[in-house]
Design a protein around this motif. Structure first.
Motif, mmCIF file in Angstrom:
data_model
loop_
_atom_site.group_PDB
_atom_site.id
_atom_site.type_symbol
_atom_site.label_atom_id
_atom_site.label_comp_id
_atom_site.label_asym_id
_atom_site.label_seq_id
_atom_site.Cartn_x
_atom_site.Cartn_y
_atom_site.Cartn_z
ATOM 1 N N GLU A 64 15.482 15.628 -9.066
ATOM 2 C CA GLU A 64 15.879 14.715 -7.997
ATOM 3 C C GLU A 64 14.697 13.922 -7.441
ATOM 4 O OE1 GLU A 64 19.004 14.174 -7.089
ATOM 5 O OE2 GLU A 64 19.634 15.592 -8.624
ATOM 6 N N SER A 65 13.571 13.957 -8.143
ATOM 7 C CA SER A 65 12.377 13.309 -7.596
ATOM 8 C C SER A 65 12.527 11.793 -7.518
ATOM 9 C CB SER A 65 11.143 13.666 -8.431
ATOM 10 O OG SER A 65 11.262 13.189 -9.762
ATOM 11 N N GLY A 66 13.324 11.207 -8.426
ATOM 12 C CA GLY A 66 13.536 9.762 -8.367
ATOM 13 C C GLY A 66 14.197 9.349 -7.063
ATOM 14 N N ALA A 67 15.180 10.119 -6.636
ATOM 15 C CA ALA A 67 15.862 9.833 -5.374
ATOM 16 C C ALA A 67 14.920 10.028 -4.191
ATOM 17 C CB ALA A 67 17.091 10.735 -5.221
ATOM 18 N N GLU A 68 14.055 11.048 -4.269
ATOM 19 C CA GLU A 68 13.109 11.304 -3.184
ATOM 20 C C GLU A 68 12.114 10.153 -3.041
ATOM 21 O OE1 GLU A 68 11.387 15.005 -4.212
ATOM 22 O OE2 GLU A 68 13.215 16.170 -3.846
ATOM 23 N N VAL A 69 11.611 9.668 -4.186
ATOM 24 C CA VAL A 69 10.669 8.549 -4.144
ATOM 25 C C VAL A 69 11.360 7.303 -3.595
ATOM 26 C CG1 VAL A 69 9.299 6.979 -5.570
ATOM 27 C CG2 VAL A 69 9.231 9.441 -6.011
ATOM 28 N N LEU A 124 0.833 -1.201 0.000
ATOM 29 C CA LEU A 124 0.000 0.000 0.000
ATOM 30 C C LEU A 124 0.868 1.252 0.000
ATOM 31 C CD1 LEU A 124 -2.714 1.457 0.210
ATOM 32 C CD2 LEU A 124 -2.626 1.105 2.691
ATOM 33 N N SER A 125 1.935 1.232 0.789
ATOM 34 C CA SER A 125 2.809 2.406 0.872
ATOM 35 C C SER A 125 3.478 2.699 -0.465
ATOM 36 C CB SER A 125 3.875 2.198 1.957
ATOM 37 O OG SER A 125 4.879 1.288 1.550
ATOM 38 N N ILE A 126 3.822 1.656 -1.210
ATOM 39 C CA ILE A 126 4.435 1.853 -2.528
ATOM 40 C C ILE A 126 3.442 2.514 -3.469
ATOM 41 C CG2 ILE A 126 5.402 0.705 -4.556
ATOM 42 C CD1 ILE A 126 6.378 -1.521 -2.687
ATOM 43 N N ALA A 127 2.221 1.980 -3.529
ATOM 44 C CA ALA A 127 1.196 2.540 -4.411
ATOM 45 C C ALA A 127 0.896 3.993 -4.063
ATOM 46 C CB ALA A 127 -0.073 1.702 -4.326
ATOM 47 N N LEU A 128 0.827 4.298 -2.772
ATOM 48 C CA LEU A 128 0.556 5.671 -2.339
ATOM 49 C C LEU A 128 1.699 6.600 -2.714
ATOM 50 C CD1 LEU A 128 -0.937 4.852 1.173
ATOM 51 C CD2 LEU A 128 -2.191 5.816 -0.772
ATOM 52 N N THR A 129 2.928 6.140 -2.568
ATOM 53 C CA THR A 129 4.084 6.960 -2.911
ATOM 54 C C THR A 129 4.112 7.257 -4.401
ATOM 55 O OG1 THR A 129 5.367 6.017 -1.077
ATOM 56 C CG2 THR A 129 6.602 7.109 -2.827
ATOM 57 N N LEU A 130 3.870 6.258 -5.228
ATOM 58 C CA LEU A 130 3.854 6.472 -6.674
ATOM 59 C C LEU A 130 2.727 7.412 -7.095
ATOM 60 C CD1 LEU A 130 4.626 2.923 -8.150
ATOM 61 C CD2 LEU A 130 6.197 4.819 -7.724
ATOM 62 N N SER A 131 1.617 7.387 -6.369
ATOM 63 C CA SER A 131 0.476 8.235 -6.729
ATOM 64 C C SER A 131 0.781 9.714 -6.544
ATOM 65 C CB SER A 131 -0.753 7.852 -5.902
ATOM 66 O OG SER A 131 -0.632 8.293 -4.559
ATOM 67 N N THR A 132 1.831 10.037 -5.783
ATOM 68 C CA THR A 132 2.187 11.440 -5.551
ATOM 69 C C THR A 132 3.442 11.857 -6.306
ATOM 70 O OG1 THR A 132 3.478 10.851 -3.576
ATOM 71 C CG2 THR A 132 1.163 11.398 -3.249
ATOM 72 N N TRP A 133 3.930 11.014 -7.208
ATOM 73 C CA TRP A 133 5.120 11.351 -8.007
ATOM 74 C C TRP A 133 4.655 12.137 -9.232
ATOM 75 C CZ3 TRP A 133 9.139 7.237 -10.050
ATOM 76 C CH2 TRP A 133 10.297 7.909 -10.482
ATOM 77 N N PRO A 134 4.939 13.449 -9.306
ATOM 78 C CA PRO A 134 4.438 14.265 -10.423
ATOM 79 C C PRO A 134 4.853 13.734 -11.795
ATOM 80 C CG PRO A 134 5.250 15.685 -8.669
ATOM 81 C CD PRO A 134 5.638 14.284 -8.297
ATOM 82 N N ALA A 135 6.082 13.276 -11.945
ATOM 83 C CA ALA A 135 6.545 12.791 -13.250
ATOM 84 C C ALA A 135 5.712 11.606 -13.720
ATOM 85 C CB ALA A 135 8.020 12.400 -13.166
ATOM 86 N N LEU A 136 5.403 10.693 -12.814
ATOM 87 C CA LEU A 136 4.595 9.528 -13.164
ATOM 88 C C LEU A 136 3.144 9.935 -13.426
ATOM 89 C CD1 LEU A 136 4.313 6.495 -13.540
ATOM 90 C CD2 LEU A 136 4.073 6.261 -11.057
ATOM 91 N N THR A 137 2.636 10.875 -12.630
ATOM 92 C CA THR A 137 1.273 11.349 -12.823
ATOM 93 C C THR A 137 1.099 11.986 -14.197
ATOM 94 O OG1 THR A 137 1.002 11.735 -10.445
ATOM 95 C CG2 THR A 137 -0.518 12.878 -11.914
ATOM 96 N N LEU A 138 2.108 12.745 -14.634
ATOM 97 C CA LEU A 138 2.056 13.357 -15.966
ATOM 98 C C LEU A 138 1.978 12.299 -17.050
ATOM 99 C CD1 LEU A 138 4.679 16.226 -15.636
ATOM 100 C CD2 LEU A 138 2.267 16.499 -16.196
ATOM 101 N N SER A 139 2.758 11.270 -16.912
ATOM 102 C CA SER A 139 2.754 10.201 -17.907
ATOM 103 C C SER A 139 1.398 9.520 -17.967
ATOM 104 C CB SER A 139 3.851 9.170 -17.583
ATOM 105 O OG SER A 139 3.869 8.139 -18.556
ATOM 106 N N VAL A 140 0.795 9.297 -16.804
ATOM 107 C CA VAL A 140 -0.519 8.653 -16.762
ATOM 108 C C VAL A 140 -1.574 9.570 -17.366
ATOM 109 C CG1 VAL A 140 -2.330 7.782 -15.233
ATOM 110 C CG2 VAL A 140 0.054 7.210 -14.780
ATOM 111 N N GLN A 141 -1.543 10.852 -17.009
ATOM 112 C CA GLN A 141 -2.537 11.796 -17.520
ATOM 113 C C GLN A 141 -2.486 11.908 -19.038
ATOM 114 O OE1 GLN A 141 -1.805 15.487 -15.495
ATOM 115 N NE2 GLN A 141 -2.717 14.798 -13.570
ATOM 116 N N ASN A 142 -1.272 11.820 -19.601
ATOM 117 C CA ASN A 142 -1.096 12.005 -21.038
ATOM 118 C C ASN A 142 -0.927 10.702 -21.811
ATOM 119 O OD1 ASN A 142 -0.697 15.144 -21.439
ATOM 120 N ND2 ASN A 142 0.434 14.602 -19.583
#
Length: 217
Positions: free
Chosen positions: A110-115, A36-54
């Motif tokens: 540096e968002s990859g390192a933060e995630v 659950l923590s992994i899914a929640l963390t990925l849901s707040t990654w802007p770079a990944l969210t952009l890819s999903v939105q587009n």
């Protein structure tokens, strides 16, 4: 295994009646909370969210995000001595590789390192039976969903020739773009989306023009 956030239950078991000794959580419970923590963390990654939105990763990009969470979980489960082998740098490299290969995004901030750091930290907490942060993240996720979710905007940088321009030229170019077009940005991450397939003319040394297309996948 990928975690479906909508079906997740983040509530910890109630203390035993009569103030008895609290038993440590089961391995199954720990794994569920970590997934659950992994899914929640990925849901707040802007770079990944952009890819999903587009839909940069294809028509099933949203499903790929669920797969991504499962791949991270499997990485820990399948790696011997994962707690010592998988550090922040190791996980960051894995995350960025998947983002490039599956979601068509080169993350340049540096968002990859933060995630990666967040996932590693949550892993340690879950192994200790401490699920407070996971539960807090889940509640914040539910609040965001109640508001209709959050959109992320960005200014796209197209990949071009390998010859790099000077920083001053790049800054001047972006300033000109800002004057010509008003682009709304909401904490946009620095990333480069792989350019769409297009035909590019190429002139060889003898002056002949050759038509070159992007390699097929």
């Amino acid at each position: 295994m990928a975690t479906n956030l909508r079906n997740s239950n983040s509530t910890n078991p109630k203390p035993a009646p009569g103030g008895g000794v609290t038993l440590p959580p089961s391995q199954e419970k720990i794994q569920q909370k970590f997934d659950l923590s992994i899914a929640l963390t990925l849901s707040t990654w802007p770079a990944l969210t952009l890819s999903v939105q587009n839909s940069w990763g294809g028509p099933n990009t949203a499903e790929k995000r669920d797969w991504f969470a499962g791949a991270i979980s499997d990485l820990f489960a399948s790696t011997p001595n994962a707690e010592t082998v998988i550090d922040v740098e190791y996980l960051e490299e894995f995350l960025l590789q998947v983002m490039n290969d599956e979601f068509e995004v080169n993350v340049e901030d540096e968002s990859g390192a933060e995630v990666a750091a967040k996932v590693v930290g949550l892993r340690k907490l879950c192994l200790q039976g401490d699920f407070d942060m996971v539960d807090e993240m889940y509640e914040k996720w539910r609040e965001r969903q109640a508001r209709g979710g959050e959109k992320v905007s960005f200014k796209q940088m197209q990949g071009g020739d390998e010859d790099e321009e000077s920083e001053s030229d790049e800054e001047e170019e972006y300033e000109d773009e800002d004057e010509d077009e008003d682009v709304e940005m909401v904490e946009a991450p620095e990333l480069v989306k792989a350019p769409e397939e297009k035909i590019v003319p190429k002139v060889d040394e003898e002056g002949f023009t050759e038509v070159v297309g992007k390699k097929g996948r």
